[in-house]
Each structure stands twice: as C-alpha cells, then as structure tokens.
Design a protein around this motif. Structure first.
Motif, PDB file in Angstrom:
ATOM      1  N   HIS A 125       0.834  -1.064  -0.060  1.00  9.97           N
ATOM      2  CA  HIS A 125       0.032  -0.056   0.026  1.00  9.97           C
ATOM      3  C   HIS A 125       0.927   1.112  -0.018  1.00  9.97           C
ATOM      4  CE1 HIS A 125      -3.777  -2.126   0.932  1.00  9.97           C
ATOM      5  NE2 HIS A 125      -2.825  -2.965   1.375  1.00  9.97           N
ATOM      6  N   GLU A 126       0.810   2.013  -1.121  1.00 11.98           N
ATOM      7  CA  GLU A 126       1.436   3.224  -1.181  1.00 11.98           C
ATOM      8  C   GLU A 126       0.596   4.559  -0.975  1.00 11.98           C
ATOM      9  OE1 GLU A 126       3.897   3.268  -4.619  1.00 11.98           O
ATOM     10  OE2 GLU A 126       5.209   1.716  -4.006  1.00 11.98           O
ATOM     11  N   LYS A 127       1.271   5.432  -0.137  1.00 11.24           N
ATOM     12  CA  LYS A 127       0.737   6.715   0.099  1.00 11.24           C
ATOM     13  C   LYS A 127       0.782   7.619  -0.954  1.00 11.24           C
ATOM     14  CE  LYS A 127       0.232  10.151   3.629  1.00 11.24           C
ATOM     15  NZ  LYS A 127       0.719  10.397   5.190  1.00 11.24           N
ATOM     16  N   ALA A 128      -0.249   8.248  -1.236  1.00 13.20           N
ATOM     17  CA  ALA A 128      -0.329   9.286  -2.411  1.00 13.20           C
ATOM     18  C   ALA A 128       0.847  10.754  -1.906  1.00 13.20           C
ATOM     19  CB  ALA A 128      -1.483   9.981  -2.897  1.00 13.20           C
ATOM     20  N   VAL A 129       1.799  11.006  -2.904  1.00 17.05           N
ATOM     21  CA  VAL A 129       2.535  11.924  -2.285  1.00 17.05           C
ATOM     22  C   VAL A 129       2.627  13.102  -3.581  1.00 17.05           C
ATOM     23  CG1 VAL A 129       5.072  12.395  -2.002  1.00 17.05           C
ATOM     24  CG2 VAL A 129       4.251  10.301  -1.485  1.00 17.05           C
ATOM     25  N   ASN A 130       2.177  14.037  -3.127  1.00 17.71           N
ATOM     26  CA  ASN A 130       2.226  15.390  -4.247  1.00 17.71           C
ATOM     27  C   ASN A 130       3.450  16.396  -3.850  1.00 17.71           C
ATOM     28  OD1 ASN A 130      -0.411  14.290  -5.029  1.00 17.71           O
ATOM     29  ND2 ASN A 130      -1.486  15.505  -3.283  1.00 17.71           N
ATOM     30  N   ARG A 159       4.200  16.326 -12.290  1.00 18.70           N
ATOM     31  CA  ARG A 159       4.238  14.655 -12.541  1.00 18.70           C
ATOM     32  C   ARG A 159       5.329  14.035 -11.515  1.00 18.70           C
ATOM     33  NH1 ARG A 159       5.274  15.024 -18.948  1.00 18.70           N
ATOM     34  NH2 ARG A 159       3.573  16.454 -19.623  1.00 18.70           N
ATOM     35  N   ALA A 160       5.824  14.762 -10.535  1.00 21.63           N
ATOM     36  CA  ALA A 160       6.789  14.105  -9.718  1.00 21.63           C
ATOM     37  C   ALA A 160       6.113  13.502  -8.662  1.00 21.63           C
ATOM     38  CB  ALA A 160       7.778  15.204  -9.240  1.00 21.63           C
ATOM     39  N   GLY A 161       5.025  13.460  -8.220  1.00 21.29           N
ATOM     40  CA  GLY A 161       4.207  12.903  -7.212  1.00 21.29           C
ATOM     41  C   GLY A 161       3.789  11.737  -7.792  1.00 21.29           C
ATOM     42  N   ASN A 162       3.786  10.379  -6.697  1.00 21.99           N
ATOM     43  CA  ASN A 162       2.862   9.267  -7.285  1.00 21.99           C
ATOM     44  C   ASN A 162       1.551   9.141  -6.905  1.00 21.99           C
ATOM     45  OD1 ASN A 162       3.021   8.579  -4.505  1.00 21.99           O
ATOM     46  ND2 ASN A 162       4.157   6.706  -4.870  1.00 21.99           N
ATOM     47  N   THR A 163       0.513   8.533  -7.535  1.00 21.78           N
ATOM     48  CA  THR A 163      -0.963   8.642  -7.411  1.00 21.78           C
ATOM     49  C   THR A 163      -1.251   7.831  -6.008  1.00 21.78           C
ATOM     50  OG1 THR A 163      -0.912   6.838  -8.777  1.00 21.78           O
ATOM     51  CG2 THR A 163      -1.446   8.867  -9.688  1.00 21.78           C
TER      52      THR A 163
END
Length: 116
Positions: A44-49, A53-57
């Motif tokens: 489970h990956e946390k969304a990183v903003n 485009r650098a952040g993951n969903t």
C-alpha cells in the motif's frame, strides 16, 4: 554468493516452488535475491504530491519481495545446477605494451563443467 544479477534461477522451496525467473537484484548483506515474477506481494503506497508529475498517485502496488538465496538454484540448459569456480591462466597487457600472465576466477556449472 554464487548467484548474480541477470542469472536465470529456479525456485526449489517455498510457495513459488518450480517457478523460474531472472534475478533483478542481489542483496548480499541479507543473503537474499529478488527474482522477476516470484514472491509477489501487494504494498500500500501513500499518495505523495510534490507538484506536477513528480508525485505518485498511491494505491495498492504489486511488486516482488526478496527470497533467500538457498531457495533458488541456477538454471543450466534443461535442469538446474550447482555453481563451482575454476582458476584460468590469462595473459594481460600493461600500458607500456609488455605482457604478463595472471589468474582469473570463472564460474562453472557443476553438472556440465561449462563456463557460466
């Protein structure tokens, strides 16, 4: 450790017994290897903003987990083999042009005796 990155190995123990795959990475300190398509786990990956485009969903991602190196064997031809080492005499050249002999260690398959 006799297994290297890029080797094709077969799992001989565990839930994925019988599966073959390519070694993605070797973790020498833990005596573990990561094999492509073997021991898949969900993370489970946390969304990183971080902007743009650098952040993951984020979300649930399936990836390979490490397995112990004793649970895999190197694939050689149709079956699996243990790995041995042989010292070969080679001639090397110095920068000034002179040559000298040295020894080089090579991995060999125990079943066939061929260099890996």
């Amino acid at each position: 450790m006799n297994i290297k990155k890029g080797d094709t190995v077969k799992v001989i123990a565990g839930k994925d017994k019988g599966a073959e795959g390519k070694v993605i990475s070797v973790l020498r300190e833990q005596d573990r290897v990561i094999v492509e398509g073997v021991n898949r786990v969900k993370k489970h990956e946390k969304a990183v903003n971080q902007g743009g485009r650098a952040g993951n969903t984020g979300g649930i991602v399936t990836t390979e987990a490490a397995i112990h190196v004793s649970n895999v064997m190197l694939v050689d031809g149709d079956g699996v083999t243990r790995v041995g080492f042989r010292r070969d005499e080679v001639t090397k050249r110095r920068t000034d042009g002179s040559e000298y002999t040295a020894q080089r260690s090579v991995r060999v398959a125990r079943t066939s005796g061929k260099e890996i």
